[in-house]
Design a protein around this motif. Structure first.
Motif, PDB file in Angstrom:
ATOM      1  N   ARG A 214       0.852  -1.198   0.109  1.00  0.00           N
ATOM      2  CA  ARG A 214       0.032  -0.090   0.059  1.00  0.00           C
ATOM      3  C   ARG A 214       0.905   1.296  -0.134  1.00  0.00           C
ATOM      4  NH1 ARG A 214      -4.796  -0.750  -2.146  1.00  0.00           N
ATOM      5  NH2 ARG A 214      -5.799  -2.281  -1.228  1.00  0.00           N
ATOM      6  N   GLN A 215       2.052   1.062   0.377  1.00  0.00           N
ATOM      7  CA  GLN A 215       2.977   2.326   0.231  1.00  0.00           C
ATOM      8  C   GLN A 215       3.686   2.519  -0.849  1.00  0.00           C
ATOM      9  OE1 GLN A 215       2.846   0.039   3.223  1.00  0.00           O
ATOM     10  NE2 GLN A 215       1.177   1.629   3.789  1.00  0.00           N
ATOM     11  N   GLY A 216       3.517   1.422  -1.908  1.00  0.00           N
ATOM     12  CA  GLY A 216       4.042   1.361  -3.126  1.00  0.00           C
ATOM     13  C   GLY A 216       5.437   0.993  -3.327  1.00  0.00           C
ATOM     14  N   ASN A 217       5.905   0.207  -2.413  1.00  0.00           N
ATOM     15  CA  ASN A 217       6.891  -0.549  -2.231  1.00  0.00           C
ATOM     16  C   ASN A 217       6.870  -1.771  -2.931  1.00  0.00           C
ATOM     17  OD1 ASN A 217       8.353   1.147  -0.474  1.00  0.00           O
ATOM     18  ND2 ASN A 217       7.102   0.404   1.329  1.00  0.00           N
ATOM     19  N   LEU A 218       7.878  -2.124  -3.762  1.00  0.00           N
ATOM     20  CA  LEU A 218       7.770  -3.469  -4.787  1.00  0.00           C
ATOM     21  C   LEU A 218       7.940  -4.750  -3.991  1.00  0.00           C
ATOM     22  CD1 LEU A 218       9.495  -2.155  -8.078  1.00  0.00           C
ATOM     23  CD2 LEU A 218       7.446  -2.054  -7.814  1.00  0.00           C
ATOM     24  N   THR A 219       7.107  -5.719  -4.354  1.00  0.00           N
ATOM     25  CA  THR A 219       7.210  -6.882  -3.680  1.00  0.00           C
ATOM     26  C   THR A 219       8.321  -7.931  -4.143  1.00  0.00           C
ATOM     27  OG1 THR A 219       5.448  -7.841  -4.732  1.00  0.00           O
ATOM     28  CG2 THR A 219       4.664  -6.676  -2.748  1.00  0.00           C
ATOM     29  N   GLY A 220       8.615  -7.460  -5.477  1.00  0.00           N
ATOM     30  CA  GLY A 220       9.271  -8.323  -6.201  1.00  0.00           C
ATOM     31  C   GLY A 220       8.676  -9.564  -6.739  1.00  0.00           C
ATOM     32  N   LYS A 221       7.204  -9.647  -6.771  1.00  0.00           N
ATOM     33  CA  LYS A 221       6.553 -10.674  -7.218  1.00  0.00           C
ATOM     34  C   LYS A 221       5.467 -10.054  -8.398  1.00  0.00           C
ATOM     35  CE  LYS A 221       6.904 -13.175  -2.890  1.00  0.00           C
ATOM     36  NZ  LYS A 221       6.145 -13.786  -1.741  1.00  0.00           N
ATOM     37  N   PHE A 222       5.025 -11.169  -8.949  1.00  0.00           N
ATOM     38  CA  PHE A 222       3.811 -10.723 -10.092  1.00  0.00           C
ATOM     39  C   PHE A 222       2.739 -11.763 -10.096  1.00  0.00           C
ATOM     40  CE2 PHE A 222       7.191 -12.503 -12.677  1.00  0.00           C
ATOM     41  CZ  PHE A 222       6.292 -13.428 -13.626  1.00  0.00           C
ATOM     42  N   GLU A 223       1.598 -11.335 -10.507  1.00  0.00           N
ATOM     43  CA  GLU A 223       0.574 -12.319 -10.684  1.00  0.00           C
ATOM     44  C   GLU A 223      -0.152 -12.014 -11.891  1.00  0.00           C
ATOM     45  OE1 GLU A 223      -2.448 -12.254  -7.472  1.00  0.00           O
ATOM     46  OE2 GLU A 223      -1.028 -11.798  -5.709  1.00  0.00           O
ATOM     47  N   ASN A 224      -0.639 -13.274 -12.454  1.00  0.00           N
ATOM     48  CA  ASN A 224      -1.328 -13.388 -13.804  1.00  0.00           C
ATOM     49  C   ASN A 224      -2.698 -13.204 -13.662  1.00  0.00           C
ATOM     50  OD1 ASN A 224      -0.438 -13.746 -16.526  1.00  0.00           O
ATOM     51  ND2 ASN A 224      -1.600 -15.525 -16.491  1.00  0.00           N
ATOM     52  N   ILE A 225      -3.166 -11.920 -14.175  1.00  0.00           N
ATOM     53  CA  ILE A 225      -4.684 -11.723 -14.187  1.00  0.00           C
ATOM     54  C   ILE A 225      -5.174 -12.258 -15.615  1.00  0.00           C
ATOM     55  CG2 ILE A 225      -6.318  -9.811 -13.697  1.00  0.00           C
ATOM     56  CD1 ILE A 225      -4.210 -10.246 -11.535  1.00  0.00           C
ATOM     57  N   GLN A 226      -6.384 -12.640 -15.095  1.00  0.00           N
ATOM     58  CA  GLN A 226      -7.132 -13.276 -16.286  1.00  0.00           C
ATOM     59  C   GLN A 226      -8.730 -12.744 -16.303  1.00  0.00           C
ATOM     60  OE1 GLN A 226      -6.687 -17.405 -15.722  1.00  0.00           O
ATOM     61  NE2 GLN A 226      -5.031 -17.583 -17.330  1.00  0.00           N
ATOM     62  N   TYR A 227      -9.045 -12.558 -17.444  1.00  0.00           N
ATOM     63  CA  TYR A 227     -10.640 -12.037 -17.229  1.00  0.00           C
ATOM     64  C   TYR A 227     -11.039 -12.269 -18.754  1.00  0.00           C
ATOM     65  CZ  TYR A 227      -9.260  -7.220 -17.959  1.00  0.00           C
ATOM     66  OH  TYR A 227      -8.728  -5.977 -18.197  1.00  0.00           O
ATOM     67  N   SER A 228     -12.380 -12.339 -18.988  1.00  0.00           N
ATOM     68  CA  SER A 228     -13.022 -12.576 -20.264  1.00  0.00           C
ATOM     69  C   SER A 228     -12.991 -11.273 -21.081  1.00  0.00           C
ATOM     70  CB  SER A 228     -14.454 -13.373 -20.362  1.00  0.00           C
ATOM     71  OG  SER A 228     -14.165 -14.512 -19.580  1.00  0.00           O
ATOM     72  N   ILE A 229     -12.982 -11.513 -22.189  1.00  0.00           N
ATOM     73  CA  ILE A 229     -13.396 -10.325 -23.157  1.00  0.00           C
ATOM     74  C   ILE A 229     -14.716 -10.207 -23.599  1.00  0.00           C
ATOM     75  CG2 ILE A 229     -12.604  -9.332 -25.351  1.00  0.00           C
ATOM     76  CD1 ILE A 229     -10.816  -8.168 -23.432  1.00  0.00           C
ATOM     77  N   ASP A 230     -15.357  -9.105 -23.624  1.00  0.00           N
ATOM     78  CA  ASP A 230     -16.643  -8.920 -24.221  1.00  0.00           C
ATOM     79  C   ASP A 230     -16.868  -7.335 -24.474  1.00  0.00           C
ATOM     80  OD1 ASP A 230     -17.779  -7.681 -21.826  1.00  0.00           O
ATOM     81  OD2 ASP A 230     -17.940  -9.839 -21.039  1.00  0.00           O
ATOM     82  N   GLY A 231     -18.013  -7.216 -25.237  1.00  0.00           N
ATOM     83  CA  GLY A 231     -18.266  -5.833 -25.407  1.00  0.00           C
ATOM     84  C   GLY A 231     -18.403  -4.976 -24.509  1.00  0.00           C
ATOM     85  N   SER A 232     -18.618  -5.051 -23.129  1.00  0.00           N
ATOM     86  CA  SER A 232     -18.696  -4.252 -21.901  1.00  0.00           C
ATOM     87  C   SER A 232     -17.418  -4.076 -21.287  1.00  0.00           C
ATOM     88  CB  SER A 232     -19.516  -5.189 -20.841  1.00  0.00           C
ATOM     89  OG  SER A 232     -18.856  -6.183 -20.256  1.00  0.00           O
ATOM     90  N   ASN A 233     -16.259  -4.358 -21.635  1.00  0.00           N
ATOM     91  CA  ASN A 233     -15.122  -4.315 -20.887  1.00  0.00           C
ATOM     92  C   ASN A 233     -14.052  -3.637 -22.003  1.00  0.00           C
ATOM     93  OD1 ASN A 233     -14.460  -6.731 -21.816  1.00  0.00           O
ATOM     94  ND2 ASN A 233     -14.212  -7.794 -19.914  1.00  0.00           N
ATOM     95  N   VAL A 234     -14.569  -3.472 -23.254  1.00  0.00           N
ATOM     96  CA  VAL A 234     -13.437  -2.940 -24.136  1.00  0.00           C
ATOM     97  C   VAL A 234     -14.110  -1.675 -24.894  1.00  0.00           C
ATOM     98  CG1 VAL A 234     -12.152  -3.330 -26.162  1.00  0.00           C
ATOM     99  CG2 VAL A 234     -12.365  -5.184 -24.503  1.00  0.00           C
ATOM    100  N   LEU A 235     -13.404  -0.546 -25.088  1.00  0.00           N
ATOM    101  CA  LEU A 235     -13.755   0.637 -25.813  1.00  0.00           C
ATOM    102  C   LEU A 235     -13.058   0.548 -27.106  1.00  0.00           C
ATOM    103  CD1 LEU A 235     -13.647   3.438 -22.945  1.00  0.00           C
ATOM    104  CD2 LEU A 235     -15.736   2.134 -23.805  1.00  0.00           C
ATOM    105  N   LEU A 236     -13.887   0.464 -28.169  1.00  0.00           N
ATOM    106  CA  LEU A 236     -13.160   0.243 -29.577  1.00  0.00           C
ATOM    107  C   LEU A 236     -13.115   1.548 -30.280  1.00  0.00           C
ATOM    108  CD1 LEU A 236     -15.000  -3.107 -30.806  1.00  0.00           C
ATOM    109  CD2 LEU A 236     -12.665  -2.814 -29.896  1.00  0.00           C
ATOM    110  N   HIS A 237     -12.066   2.177 -30.610  1.00  0.00           N
ATOM    111  CA  HIS A 237     -11.990   3.368 -31.229  1.00  0.00           C
ATOM    112  C   HIS A 237     -13.173   3.464 -32.555  1.00  0.00           C
ATOM    113  CE1 HIS A 237     -10.752   6.423 -34.064  1.00  0.00           C
ATOM    114  NE2 HIS A 237      -9.752   7.136 -33.112  1.00  0.00           N
ATOM    115  N   PRO A 238     -13.981   4.280 -32.603  1.00  0.00           N
ATOM    116  CA  PRO A 238     -15.149   4.502 -33.340  1.00  0.00           C
ATOM    117  C   PRO A 238     -14.938   4.391 -34.885  1.00  0.00           C
ATOM    118  CG  PRO A 238     -14.738   6.756 -32.376  1.00  0.00           C
ATOM    119  CD  PRO A 238     -13.922   5.696 -31.665  1.00  0.00           C
ATOM    120  N   ASP A 239     -13.537   4.782 -35.386  1.00  0.00           N
ATOM    121  CA  ASP A 239     -13.584   4.627 -36.749  1.00  0.00           C
ATOM    122  C   ASP A 239     -12.702   3.273 -36.912  1.00  0.00           C
ATOM    123  OD1 ASP A 239     -12.114   4.588 -39.340  1.00  0.00           O
ATOM    124  OD2 ASP A 239     -11.432   6.885 -39.022  1.00  0.00           O
TER     125      ASP A 239
END
Length: 286
Positions: free
Chosen positions: A67-92
């Motif tokens: 919470r203080q911004g100090n790096l933990t030296g670790k990372f996690e793989n975040i997964q989620y589904s793609i659908d029309g509700s969570n992507v903004l497509l350039h209108p052109d």
């Protein structure tokens, strides 16, 4: 944190899982759209439409900090589904840009005393129209991403490359808001941000030596010309995976970059989204 560290930590390696089970990789970068005075904004990952085209699920390796911004030296793989509700497509349809809404990344760490260690930029770093006219051809530029999917898998690190602007920056190359860079652009580089990053001093258009630094987001890589074995030159999106094809294509070590100006329509879409959320919240309160 030095600005160069921030640039390197602003990008994410995107893995897209297609309906047929195939996995392809691309690049993207964290961006805060529609930033309000109270700090509210729409967090997103900017990339090319073709990076996630046909994907049913995407994943990002995300480094963590406390919470203080100090790096933990670790990372996690975040997964989620793609659908029309969570992507903004350039209108052109001809502009290969999109914004993947990334609030789920931040929500994933809520209640765990952790936060994602991704550095997000906003429109303050984006180059505006008048600034493109002040830039010179052959200016040195930096692209950050994951060419051929290459990354530092021990530290969740990105790869930086250097090249030059190969056209006149103030011009809209081929009549589109884009310019060309002289730089090797391999599969996995799609969606990579291209930065102007000068430190110490630089020479302006009038030949004056300016003391100081310039850091600007110039645009997003999306395509490049290739010549085929029969001599034909074609422009194709930078692929997201290396795979055998029936026709031999040889990259020309040139890349087409969508100017950062094209982020404005996504900015407007995000602003409407944020306004709608505030309105719904207010109505729920009544």
């Amino acid at each position: 944190m030095h600005i160069l560290d921030q640039l390197m930590k602003s990008v994410v390696r995107i893995e897209a899982k297609m309906g047929n089970g195939q996995i392809s990789t691309g690049s993207g970068f964290a961006y805060r759209f529609a930033v309000r005075e109270d700090g509210s904004h729409v967090p997103a990952i900017v990339t090319n439409k073709h990076v996630i085209d046909g994907a049913i699920e995407i994943s990002f390796p995300v480094s963590t900090a406390d919470r203080q911004g100090n790096l933990t030296g670790k990372f996690e793989n975040i997964q989620y589904s793609i659908d029309g509700s969570n992507v903004l497509l350039h209108p052109d349809d001809s502009v290969d840009l999109c914004a993947i809404l990334s609030a789920p990344i931040y929500n994933h760490f809520k209640g765990r005393n952790l936060q994602p260690a991704i550095y997000s930029f906003d429109k303050n770093i984006s180059t505006i129209e008048s600034e493109f006219s002040e830039l010179l051809p052959m200016e040195e530029v930096t692209m950050i991403g994951y060419p051929n999917g290459i990354w530092d898998s021990a530290n969740n690190g990105s790869i930086a490359r250097r090249g030059i602007i190969a056209t006149i920056p103030g011009d809209d190359y081929l009549g589109k808001k884009q310019f060309v860079v002289d730089m090797a652009c391999f599969p996995g580089s799609s969606g990579s941000p291209v930065f102007l990053a000068n430190f110490g001093s630089y020479v302006d258009r009038n030949g004056n030596l300016a003391v100081g630094s310039r850091v600007k987001l110039l645009g997003v890589l999306y395509a490049g010309p290739q010549h085929r074995a029969n001599g034909e030159i074609v422009v194709v999106p930078i692929p997201t995976s290396s795979r055998p094809i029936a026709e031999t294509s040889i990259p020309n070590n040139l890349g087409y970059v969508i100017k950062s100006l094209e982020l404005e329509p996504l900015e407007a879409m995000a602003d409407k989204l944020l306004t709608s959320e505030f309105s719904e919240s207010a109505n729920a309160g009544h």
